[in-house]
Design a protein around this motif. Sequence first.
Motif, PDB file in Angstrom:
ATOM      1  N   UNK A  89      20.328  17.727  -2.897  1.00 26.77           N
ATOM      2  CA  UNK A  89      19.917  16.186  -3.081  1.00 26.77           C
ATOM      3  C   UNK A  89      18.895  16.007  -1.822  1.00 26.77           C
ATOM      4  N   UNK A  90      19.717  17.452  -0.646  1.00 21.67           N
ATOM      5  CA  UNK A  90      19.335  17.165   0.797  1.00 21.67           C
ATOM      6  C   UNK A  90      17.941  17.638   0.537  1.00 21.67           C
ATOM      7  N   UNK A  91      17.295  16.552   1.837  1.00 21.32           N
ATOM      8  CA  UNK A  91      15.169  16.785   1.874  1.00 21.32           C
ATOM      9  C   UNK A  91      14.745  15.705   2.556  1.00 21.32           C
ATOM     10  N   UNK A  92      13.570  15.906   2.855  1.00 20.85           N
ATOM     11  CA  UNK A  92      12.304  14.644   3.179  1.00 20.85           C
ATOM     12  C   UNK A  92      12.034  13.912   2.430  1.00 20.85           C
ATOM     13  N   UNK A  93      12.031  12.290   2.026  1.00 21.87           N
ATOM     14  CA  UNK A  93      12.076  12.092   0.629  1.00 21.87           C
ATOM     15  C   UNK A  93      10.893  10.905   0.835  1.00 21.87           C
ATOM     16  N   UNK A  94       9.621  11.129   0.465  1.00 22.03           N
ATOM     17  CA  UNK A  94       8.464  10.727   0.244  1.00 22.03           C
ATOM     18  C   UNK A  94       8.159   9.565  -0.665  1.00 22.03           C
ATOM     19  N   UNK A  95       7.499   9.346  -0.174  1.00 23.31           N
ATOM     20  CA  UNK A  95       6.705   8.016  -1.109  1.00 23.31           C
ATOM     21  C   UNK A  95       5.286   8.255  -1.279  1.00 23.31           C
ATOM     22  N   UNK A  96       4.690   8.099  -3.395  1.00 22.37           N
ATOM     23  CA  UNK A  96       3.338   8.064  -3.399  1.00 22.37           C
ATOM     24  C   UNK A  96       3.123   6.628  -3.565  1.00 22.37           C
ATOM     25  N   UNK A  97       2.483   5.775  -3.333  1.00 19.69           N
ATOM     26  CA  UNK A  97       1.459   4.589  -3.589  1.00 19.69           C
ATOM     27  C   UNK A  97       0.429   4.508  -4.253  1.00 19.69           C
ATOM     28  N   UNK A  98       0.206   4.507  -5.432  1.00 22.53           N
ATOM     29  CA  UNK A  98      -1.157   4.948  -6.068  1.00 22.53           C
ATOM     30  C   UNK A  98      -1.478   2.912  -6.268  1.00 22.53           C
ATOM     31  N   UNK A  99      -3.221   3.081  -5.269  1.00 19.28           N
ATOM     32  CA  UNK A  99      -3.145   1.545  -5.732  1.00 19.28           C
ATOM     33  C   UNK A  99      -5.089   1.115  -5.432  1.00 19.28           C
ATOM     34  N   UNK A 100      -5.273   0.702  -6.153  1.00 18.31           N
ATOM     35  CA  UNK A 100      -7.041   0.279  -5.640  1.00 18.31           C
ATOM     36  C   UNK A 100      -7.110  -0.530  -4.856  1.00 18.31           C
ATOM     37  N   UNK A 101      -7.932  -0.145  -3.940  1.00 14.63           N
ATOM     38  CA  UNK A 101      -7.852  -1.185  -2.966  1.00 14.63           C
ATOM     39  C   UNK A 101      -9.232  -3.470  -3.418  1.00 14.63           C
ATOM     40  N   UNK A 102      -9.627  -2.927  -4.846  1.00 18.16           N
ATOM     41  CA  UNK A 102     -10.709  -3.529  -5.303  1.00 18.16           C
ATOM     42  C   UNK A 102     -11.021  -3.998  -6.736  1.00 18.16           C
ATOM     43  N   UNK A 103     -11.337  -4.900  -7.286  1.00 17.78           N
ATOM     44  CA  UNK A 103     -11.076  -5.021  -8.896  1.00 17.78           C
ATOM     45  C   UNK A 103     -12.100  -3.919  -9.171  1.00 17.78           C
ATOM     46  N   UNK A 104     -11.665  -2.729 -10.465  1.00 19.91           N
ATOM     47  CA  UNK A 104     -12.324  -2.042 -10.962  1.00 19.91           C
ATOM     48  C   UNK A 104     -12.920  -0.243  -9.821  1.00 19.91           C
ATOM     49  N   UNK A 105     -11.982  -1.002  -8.595  1.00 16.21           N
ATOM     50  CA  UNK A 105     -11.903   0.785  -8.187  1.00 16.21           C
ATOM     51  C   UNK A 105     -10.995   1.750  -8.672  1.00 16.21           C
ATOM     52  N   UNK A 106     -11.604   3.138  -8.176  1.00 11.26           N
ATOM     53  CA  UNK A 106     -10.581   3.968  -8.812  1.00 11.26           C
ATOM     54  C   UNK A 106      -8.817   3.747  -7.617  1.00 11.26           C
ATOM     55  N   UNK A 107      -8.053   4.596  -8.546  1.00 15.92           N
ATOM     56  CA  UNK A 107      -6.492   4.577  -8.008  1.00 15.92           C
ATOM     57  C   UNK A 107      -6.779   5.314  -6.991  1.00 15.92           C
ATOM     58  N   UNK A 108      -6.101   5.234  -5.170  1.00 15.15           N
ATOM     59  CA  UNK A 108      -5.859   6.634  -4.695  1.00 15.15           C
ATOM     60  C   UNK A 108      -4.545   6.585  -4.581  1.00 15.15           C
TER      61      UNK A 108
END
Length: 121
Positions: A89-108
């Motif tokens: 399990x050793x390694x660098x663990x990264x988080x990826x967060x999906x977010x919309x900047x405003x209502x109706x925006x595409x998630x990035x």
Amino acid sequence: QVQVVESGGGLVQAGGSLRLSCVASGTIFSLTNMAWYRQAPGKERELVAFITGAGSTNYVDSVKGRFSISRDNAKSAVYLQMNSLKPEDTGVYYCNAGARAFFGARSSGYWGQGTQVTVSP
């Protein structure tokens, strides 16, 4: 802009536990899918655990039954509880967060800088 910060990594003996945290901040209307990835030395980054906006989860086979992903939308956070850790399990663990900047925006998707997890035999 969205900033993502992971914490909670460290050195632990095999069989031990760690809890990783990831907090997103910045221009966020809503968070969508969130995930934890890891990258071991000399290997490609792999998806470890995934949680949808509705709370559905999925895991890579190697961590099923040992890891648990959860989220707290009020805190814009996602967590990874890791039990029965193994040296692989050793390694660098990264988080990826999906977010919309405003209502109706595409998630990035936004990446954090990663947190090191080292499991000793």
